[in-house]
Design a protein around this motif. Structure first.
Motif, short mmCIF file in Angstrom:
data_model
loop_
_atom_site.label_atom_id
_atom_site.label_comp_id
_atom_site.label_asym_id
_atom_site.label_seq_id
_atom_site.Cartn_x
_atom_site.Cartn_y
_atom_site.Cartn_z
N GLU A 1 -6.77 3.24 10.91
CA GLU A 1 -7.25 4.27 9.98
C GLU A 1 -6.89 3.93 8.53
OE1 GLU A 1 -6.99 5.79 14.00
OE2 GLU A 1 -5.50 4.85 12.69
N ALA A 2 -5.64 3.39 8.36
CA ALA A 2 -5.18 3.06 7.01
C ALA A 2 -6.03 1.93 6.42
CB ALA A 2 -3.72 2.66 7.04
N ARG A 3 -6.35 0.91 7.21
CA ARG A 3 -7.15 -0.22 6.73
C ARG A 3 -8.55 0.25 6.30
NH1 ARG A 3 -5.46 -5.76 8.80
NH2 ARG A 3 -3.35 -5.48 9.56
N GLU A 4 -9.14 1.12 7.15
CA GLU A 4 -10.47 1.64 6.83
C GLU A 4 -10.44 2.49 5.56
OE1 GLU A 4 -11.66 3.70 10.33
OE2 GLU A 4 -12.21 1.85 11.43
N PHE A 5 -9.37 3.27 5.38
CA PHE A 5 -9.23 4.16 4.23
C PHE A 5 -9.15 3.36 2.93
CE2 PHE A 5 -6.85 6.75 1.21
CZ PHE A 5 -7.50 7.98 1.31
N PHE A 6 -8.34 2.31 2.90
CA PHE A 6 -8.19 1.52 1.67
C PHE A 6 -9.42 0.66 1.40
CE2 PHE A 6 -3.77 2.72 2.10
CZ PHE A 6 -3.36 2.83 0.78
N LYS A 7 -10.07 0.20 2.48
CA LYS A 7 -11.30 -0.58 2.30
C LYS A 7 -12.40 0.29 1.69
CE LYS A 7 -14.39 -3.70 4.80
NZ LYS A 7 -14.72 -4.31 6.11
N LYS A 8 -12.41 1.56 2.12
CA LYS A 8 -13.41 2.51 1.62
C LYS A 8 -13.21 2.76 0.12
CE LYS A 8 -15.02 7.25 2.39
NZ LYS A 8 -14.81 8.49 3.18
N PRO B 1 -13.43 0.08 -4.70
CA PRO B 1 -13.83 0.17 -6.12
C PRO B 1 -12.76 0.83 -6.99
CG PRO B 1 -15.64 0.80 -4.69
CD PRO B 1 -14.42 0.70 -3.82
N LEU B 2 -12.13 1.87 -6.49
CA LEU B 2 -11.12 2.58 -7.27
C LEU B 2 -9.90 1.69 -7.52
CD1 LEU B 2 -11.26 6.09 -5.57
CD2 LEU B 2 -12.05 5.51 -7.87
N ILE B 3 -9.50 0.94 -6.49
CA ILE B 3 -8.32 0.07 -6.61
C ILE B 3 -8.59 -1.06 -7.59
CG2 ILE B 3 -6.80 -1.50 -5.35
CD1 ILE B 3 -7.34 0.22 -2.85
N LEU B 4 -9.81 -1.66 -7.55
CA LEU B 4 -10.16 -2.74 -8.47
C LEU B 4 -10.21 -2.25 -9.91
CD1 LEU B 4 -12.94 -4.50 -6.35
CD2 LEU B 4 -10.62 -5.33 -6.79
N ALA C 1 -2.87 1.17 -10.49
CA ALA C 1 -1.95 2.30 -10.37
C ALA C 1 -2.50 3.36 -9.41
CB ALA C 1 -1.69 2.92 -11.75
N TYR C 2 -3.80 3.29 -9.14
CA TYR C 2 -4.43 4.26 -8.25
C TYR C 2 -3.96 4.11 -6.81
CZ TYR C 2 -8.05 7.66 -7.10
OH TYR C 2 -8.70 8.79 -6.70
N ILE C 3 -3.33 2.97 -6.50
CA ILE C 3 -2.87 2.72 -5.13
C ILE C 3 -1.86 3.78 -4.69
CG2 ILE C 3 -1.55 1.13 -3.66
CD1 ILE C 3 -2.81 -1.16 -5.17
N LYS C 4 -0.95 4.16 -5.61
CA LYS C 4 0.07 5.16 -5.27
C LYS C 4 -0.56 6.49 -4.91
CE LYS C 4 3.92 3.28 -7.93
NZ LYS C 4 4.91 3.54 -9.00
N LYS C 5 -1.60 6.88 -5.68
CA LYS C 5 -2.27 8.15 -5.38
C LYS C 5 -3.02 8.06 -4.05
CE LYS C 5 -5.48 11.58 -7.24
NZ LYS C 5 -6.09 11.82 -5.93
N LEU C 6 -3.63 6.90 -3.80
CA LEU C 6 -4.33 6.72 -2.52
C LEU C 6 -3.37 6.79 -1.34
CD1 LEU C 6 -6.88 3.85 -3.27
CD2 LEU C 6 -7.40 6.23 -2.76
N ALA C 7 -2.18 6.23 -1.51
CA ALA C 7 -1.18 6.27 -0.44
C ALA C 7 -0.83 7.71 -0.10
CB ALA C 7 0.08 5.51 -0.85
N LYS C 8 -0.64 8.54 -1.15
CA LYS C 8 -0.33 9.96 -0.92
C LYS C 8 -1.52 10.67 -0.27
CE LYS C 8 1.26 14.13 -3.31
NZ LYS C 8 0.27 14.99 -2.66
N SER D 1 0.82 -1.22 0.00
CA SER D 1 0.00 0.00 0.00
C SER D 1 0.85 1.27 0.00
CB SER D 1 -0.92 0.01 1.22
OG SER D 1 -0.16 0.21 2.41
N GLY D 2 2.08 1.15 0.56
CA GLY D 2 2.95 2.32 0.63
C GLY D 2 2.78 3.13 1.90
N VAL D 3 1.95 2.63 2.86
CA VAL D 3 1.75 3.35 4.13
C VAL D 3 1.90 2.37 5.28
CG1 VAL D 3 0.19 5.04 3.08
CG2 VAL D 3 -0.76 2.99 4.17
N LYS D 4 2.13 2.92 6.47
CA LYS D 4 2.25 2.08 7.66
C LYS D 4 0.89 1.52 8.05
CE LYS D 4 6.33 4.19 9.78
NZ LYS D 4 6.88 4.87 10.97
#
Length: 377
Positions: free
Chosen positions: A35-42, A45-48, A52-59, A28-31
């Motif tokens: 909060e991080a787990r909830e953020f990526f779970k939310k 749809p974008l990740i699926l 490449a959207y993962i990098k932007k989400l990490a930032k 994911s690029g983050v610790k």
């Protein structure tokens, strides 16, 4: 089946992506955090839709996390100001600045004392020195005891508080108040510390024989001079007088290249160099100039000492306790109290030595008043 599960590897958060019968694991690029787990779970749809959207989400998450942290700091600062006014901060700063302090160690000590005062005033919601009343004296003692402080630490902080209050009285910041130190009950731990056993002669010999360099040379000096750690490490070749068999204590060392003045004016002293110390000194100064430290490298002394304690299965003790051992050894062997106290240890007077080491001072029975002739009476 389309889903994303999160898991941690080390301290980082990873994504387990399952889609159309395929499975892949991505960083994911983050610790890892709740909060991080909830953020990526939310944002599943974008990740699926686009890996490449993962990098932007990490930032985006790091920015989001920073915003939360800043919000927390602002909230804490607001709560802090509500119970602790700028007036009291100003009073404490003015008091602190009234000291003429040059030593870094002393400044740090005063800052720690000041922090205790600040913490106490906050706990009692006192907004100014004017709010301090007699009833707060006992509360301050209880506050310190609640921090598991030793009696000596409580007395030091109480003295600092008293000086602060008196300073504010002198400056017209509040009315005069009588502040007296309540009697403190000595607990078992304090009593045990006050009666701590020093190493005996045989143990000193064992320590020195088993110590590696440079600890071996350091202990040979410390055990037979009573000098403080910083005083020994500050010694230069020019401080050693091999003709008069004396060592001049002029500085204390606070870093690799920096020295400062000793603890107090009584610490400036000239001590006797016993033969056992002279033998070590001759080796240490060999090839050195007058302005060279006799201990150029010393950073691992404390580590070596801890390892020596383990090797000898000895009781825990600090490196500084060589000073206590020197005093105990000399006084128990009948050496003059004045010599031990004022010349070697640098005490202001021998009263301090008598108070601490009275039980060790050799009291051999001597025949007194020999001039009296019983037949004359």
């Amino acid at each position: 089946m389309r889903e994303i599960n999160t898991y941690a590897r080390g301290k980082m958060l990873y994504l387990d992506i399952r889609q159309n019968g395929l499975r892949e694991r991505l960083a994911s690029g983050v610790k890892d955090s709740k909060e991080a787990r909830e953020f990526f779970k939310k944002n599943t749809p974008l990740i699926l839709q686009n890996r490449a959207y993962i990098k932007k989400l990490a930032k985006d998450f790091i920015d989001y996390e920073n915003a939360l942290y800043c919000e927390k700091l602002l909230r804490e600062e607001k709560e802090h100001k509500a119970i602790f006014s700028e007036d009291l901060r100003g009073e404490l700063e003015a008091f602190f600045n009234s000291f003429i302090v040059h030593k870094r160690g002393t400044q740090k000590s005063y800052k720690n004392l000041q922090k205790t005062i600040i913490d106490f005033f906050q706990s009692e919601k006192l907004r100014s020195v004017k709010d301090f009343e007699k009833r707060h004296i006992v509360k301050f003692i209880l506050f310190c005891e609640g921090k598991n402080m030793r009696n000596s630490s409580i007395k030091l902080r109480f003295s600092f508080l008293k000086r602060f209050i008196n300073y504010c009285v002198d400056e017209g910041l509040r009315e005069a108040i009588s502040i007296k130190m309540p009697r403190l009950k000595m607990d078992e731990a304090e009593l045990e510390r006050s009666q701590k056993e020093a190493l005996d002669y045989a143990e000193i010999s064992l320590f020195i024989k088993n110590a590696p360099s440079p600890l071996k040379e350091y202990l040979s000096i410390a055990f037979f001079t009573g000098a403080r750690t910083g005083e020994i490490l500050a010694l230069k070749k020019g401080d050693i007088d091999f003709v008069k068999k004396e060592i001049h204590i002029r500085k204390t060392r606070i870093s690799k290249k920096e020295t400062n003045s000793p603890k107090n004016r009584f610490s400036y002293r000239t001590i006797d160099m016993l033969k056992v110390v002279e033998n070590v000194m001759l080796k240490l100064v060999e090839g050195k100039k007058d302005d060279d430290f006799i201990f150029e490298k010393y950073s691992n002394l404390h580590t070596l000492f801890k390892e020596l304690l383990i090797k000898l299965n000895a009781k825990p003790m600090r490196l500084y306790e060589t000073r206590h051992t020197f005093a105990s050894l000399m006084l128990s062997r009948g050496e003059d109290v004045e010599w031990v106290s004022r010349r070697m240890l640098g005490h202001a007077n021998s009263a301090m030595t008598y108070a601490k080491y009275a039980r060790l001072i050799n009291k051999s029975v001597k025949e007194r008043a020999k001039f009296i002739n019983e037949e004359d009476f």
